[in-house]
Scaffold this motif. Structure first.
Motif, PDB file in Angstrom:
ATOM      1  N   ASN A  39     -68.629 -10.228 -30.861  1.00 19.77           N
ATOM      2  CA  ASN A  39     -68.895  -8.982 -31.571  1.00 19.77           C
ATOM      3  C   ASN A  39     -67.570  -8.261 -31.781  1.00 19.77           C
ATOM      4  N   LEU A  40     -67.245  -7.979 -33.035  1.00 21.50           N
ATOM      5  CA  LEU A  40     -66.050  -7.213 -33.384  1.00 21.50           C
ATOM      6  C   LEU A  40     -66.522  -5.888 -33.951  1.00 21.50           C
ATOM      7  N   ASN A  41     -66.250  -4.801 -33.234  1.00 23.17           N
ATOM      8  CA  ASN A  41     -66.794  -3.490 -33.585  1.00 23.17           C
ATOM      9  C   ASN A  41     -65.711  -2.580 -34.149  1.00 23.17           C
ATOM     10  N   PHE A  42     -65.982  -1.996 -35.323  1.00 20.23           N
ATOM     11  CA  PHE A  42     -65.078  -1.039 -35.956  1.00 20.23           C
ATOM     12  C   PHE A  42     -65.667   0.367 -35.782  1.00 20.23           C
ATOM     13  N   ASP A  43     -64.945   1.238 -35.107  1.00 21.96           N
ATOM     14  CA  ASP A  43     -65.408   2.623 -34.953  1.00 21.96           C
ATOM     15  C   ASP A  43     -64.191   3.540 -34.920  1.00 21.96           C
ATOM     16  N   MET A  44     -64.024   4.335 -35.982  1.00 23.88           N
ATOM     17  CA  MET A  44     -62.889   5.239 -36.158  1.00 23.88           C
ATOM     18  C   MET A  44     -61.621   4.432 -36.429  1.00 23.88           C
ATOM     19  N   ILE A  45     -61.415   4.109 -37.685  1.00 23.48           N
ATOM     20  CA  ILE A  45     -60.304   3.254 -38.092  1.00 23.48           C
ATOM     21  C   ILE A  45     -59.196   4.033 -38.803  1.00 23.48           C
ATOM     22  N   GLY A  75     -49.906   6.133 -33.718  1.00 23.59           N
ATOM     23  CA  GLY A  75     -49.403   4.984 -34.463  1.00 23.59           C
ATOM     24  C   GLY A  75     -50.066   3.671 -34.114  1.00 23.59           C
ATOM     25  N   HIS A  76     -51.230   3.725 -33.434  1.00 22.89           N
ATOM     26  CA  HIS A  76     -51.868   2.487 -32.978  1.00 22.89           C
ATOM     27  C   HIS A  76     -53.318   2.382 -33.437  1.00 22.89           C
ATOM     28  N   LEU A  77     -53.725   1.160 -33.696  1.00 30.93           N
ATOM     29  CA  LEU A  77     -55.131   0.783 -33.728  1.00 30.93           C
ATOM     30  C   LEU A  77     -55.387   0.078 -32.404  1.00 30.93           C
ATOM     31  N   TRP A  78     -56.233   0.674 -31.569  1.00 28.77           N
ATOM     32  CA  TRP A  78     -56.438   0.169 -30.219  1.00 28.77           C
ATOM     33  C   TRP A  78     -57.427  -0.990 -30.199  1.00 28.77           C
ATOM     34  N   ALA A 117     -57.285  -4.437 -39.068  1.00 31.36           N
ATOM     35  CA  ALA A 117     -58.634  -4.816 -38.643  1.00 31.36           C
ATOM     36  C   ALA A 117     -59.071  -6.118 -39.319  1.00 31.36           C
ATOM     37  N   ILE A 118     -58.798  -6.224 -40.617  1.00 31.52           N
ATOM     38  CA  ILE A 118     -59.190  -7.435 -41.344  1.00 31.52           C
ATOM     39  C   ILE A 118     -58.350  -8.629 -40.907  1.00 31.52           C
ATOM     40  N   GLU A 119     -57.051  -8.417 -40.694  1.00 35.26           N
ATOM     41  CA  GLU A 119     -56.193  -9.499 -40.204  1.00 35.26           C
ATOM     42  C   GLU A 119     -56.607  -9.925 -38.796  1.00 35.26           C
ATOM     43  N   SER A 120     -57.071  -8.974 -37.993  1.00 35.02           N
ATOM     44  CA  SER A 120     -57.565  -9.315 -36.656  1.00 35.02           C
ATOM     45  C   SER A 120     -58.783 -10.222 -36.761  1.00 35.02           C
TER      46      SER A 120
END
Length: 341
Positions: free
Chosen positions: A223-229, A236-239, A328-331
Motif C-alpha cells: 500500500n502506497l499512501n499519498f496524504d498531504m503532498i 524541503g522534504h517529502l517524508w 511520489a510518482i518516481e517512488s
C-alpha cells in the motif's frame, strides 16, 4: 491527515544593525578557505573538482493544479464524509478516472460503507463511498500495489469552510497524475487506485476497503499512501514513513534524486518517534498496516495551515508541489520495478 499537527517556528539569527553583515562574513570566510586550499594543492594538480548542481524545479502540470483547485474550491464545502460537497468531489474524481479510461474494480467503481466515526460532538455513524480504479500490470498481473489518497476533509465548522487543499486534494491530484502516467506506460504490477472516504473521521474508508478488498490481501504487495503532498516548503522534504517496518524498501527509494527544492526524507516511524511525530497510524495506511499489508506513506511535514480554513489552493507553490508530486510518482515507479523480482 488524521492526527493533529502544529507548524514549527522558524529561527532567524543576526541583527540588521550589525557592522559585519552575514554576506560579508561569508565572503571573507570563503576567501580565507580558498587561500588555504591553494597553499595545499600540489602544483601539477590541474583537474577541477566536480561541481554539484541543483536539480531544476519541475514545471507543474496544469492538470495537477486544476485538480487541486477544483477539489478545494468553496463549492465542495470541505468534502466532509456523507455531505453534498463530498458527493460533488466524488463525482469529479469518477469523471476524471472515466475520462482516462481507468477500469473499475471487480465490484465496480464505488464501494459504499457505513462506519462509526468521531466528531467534535462525539461519535456518530457516517455513510461514505470509496472510489476504485484498476490498471492491469504487464509483468506480475496477479500482484497488486494499492495506491491510496483520501478525498474527504472536515467540512464546514463554525461557518468556515475547511477546503483542505493540501489535506488532501493534493494527494488525490497526485493519484490522478499517477493514473495518467500509468495509462501512458503500463506498470509492472496491477495497480488499484483508491480515493478513500472517511479518513478524517477515523480511517473509515480504509478500514472498509481492507475488510472487503476486491482482491485477496495476500495478493497486495504494497500500500502506497499519498496524504498531504503539496506543501513541502516547510522543510524541503517529502517524508517516507514505513521503512523502519519494511527496511528492504528504503534502498529502493534512497537513490531517487531531489526534484527542484524537494527531496525524500525517511522517518517518523520508529519507537523513538512519539505522539504527533509518529505517523505509522496517522493516515489510511494505518488500516493496511494493522491488516499485515506492507505500506509506505508519503506526505509533507507540519505547516501552519494544517486543519485550518486557510488550507487553500492559493497557499500552494506550484513548483514545490510539482517537485513533490514528481517524487511520489518516481517512488511508485521505483517500487513497481523492484518488487516481486
Amino acid at each position: 491527515m488524521l492526527t493533529p499537527r502544529e507548524g514549527g517556528a522558524r529561527l532567524y539569527f543576526g541583527n540588521p544593525g550589525d557592522r559585519m553583515t552575514a554576506s560579508t562574513l561569508r565572503a571573507l570566510l570563503l576567501a580565507t578557505a580558498a587561500l588555504s586550499l591553494a597553499a595545499c594543492v600540489p602544483p601539477n594538480a590541474g583537474r577541477p573538482a566536480p561541481v554539484e548542481t541543483a536539480t531544476a524545479a519541475p514545471v507543474a502540470d496544469p492538470q495537477l493544479l486544476e485538480d487541486v483547485r477544483i477539489l478545494s474550491a468553496d463549492d465542495m464545502e470541505g468534502r466532509d464524509t456523507g455531505s453534498a460537497g463530498g458527493e460533488k468531489a466524488r463525482a469529479y474524481i469518477v469523471s476524471r478516472l472515466d475520462a482516462m479510461g481507468v477500469a473499475p474494480a471487480s465490484f465496480g467503481r464505488l464501494q459504499p460503507f457505513e462506519g462509526q466515526g468521531h466528531t467534535r460532538e462525539g461519535a456518530r455513524t457516517f455513510n461514505g463511498v470509496n472510489i476504485v480504479g484498476l490498471i492491469p500490470g504487464a509483468r506480475v498481473a496477479d500482484r497488486y500495489i494499492v495506491v491510496t489518497a483520501h478525498y474527504d476533509h472536515v467540512g464546514v465548522n463554525d461557518g468556515q469552510i475547511y477546503n483542505g487543499a493540501d489535506d488532501n486534494a493534493s494527494g488525490v491530484a497526485t493519484l490522478l497524475a499517477l493514473a495518467a502516467a500509468l495509462k501512458a506506460q503500463a506498470p509492472d504490477h496491477s495497480v488499484l487506485l483508491v480515493a478513500l472516504d472517511g479518513e478524517e473521521r477515523g480511517l473509515l474508508g480504509a478500514k472498509a476497503f481492507v475488510s472487503s478488498p476486491p482482491v485477496p490481501l495476500s495478493a497486495i504487495a504494497l500500500n502506497l499512501n499519498f496524504d498531504m503532498i503539496a506543501r513541502a516548503e516547510t522543510d524541503g522534504h517529502l517524508w517516507v514513513t514505513g521503512t523502519y517496518q519494511h527496511p528492504a524498501l528504503r534502498p529502493i527509494l534512497e537513490a531517487l534524486p531531489a526534484q527542484g527544492a524537494v527531496s525524500l526524507a525517511f522517518g517518523k516511524d520508529t519507537p523513538q518517534d512519539e505522539g504527533e511525530n509518529n505517523w505509522v497510524d496517522a493516515s489510511d495506511h494505518g488500516a493496511f498496516h494493522a491488516a499485515g499489508v506492507p505500506f509506505l506513506y508519503l506526505g509533507v511535514d507540519y505547516h501552519p495551515d494544517y486543519h485550518r480554513p486557510s488550507d487553500d489552493f492559493e497557499r500552494i507553490t506550484p513548483s514545490v508541489f510539482a517537485g513533490s508530486a514528481t517524487l511520489a510518482i518516481e517512488s511508485f515507479r521505483a517500487l513497481d520495478r523492484s518488487l516481486d523480482q
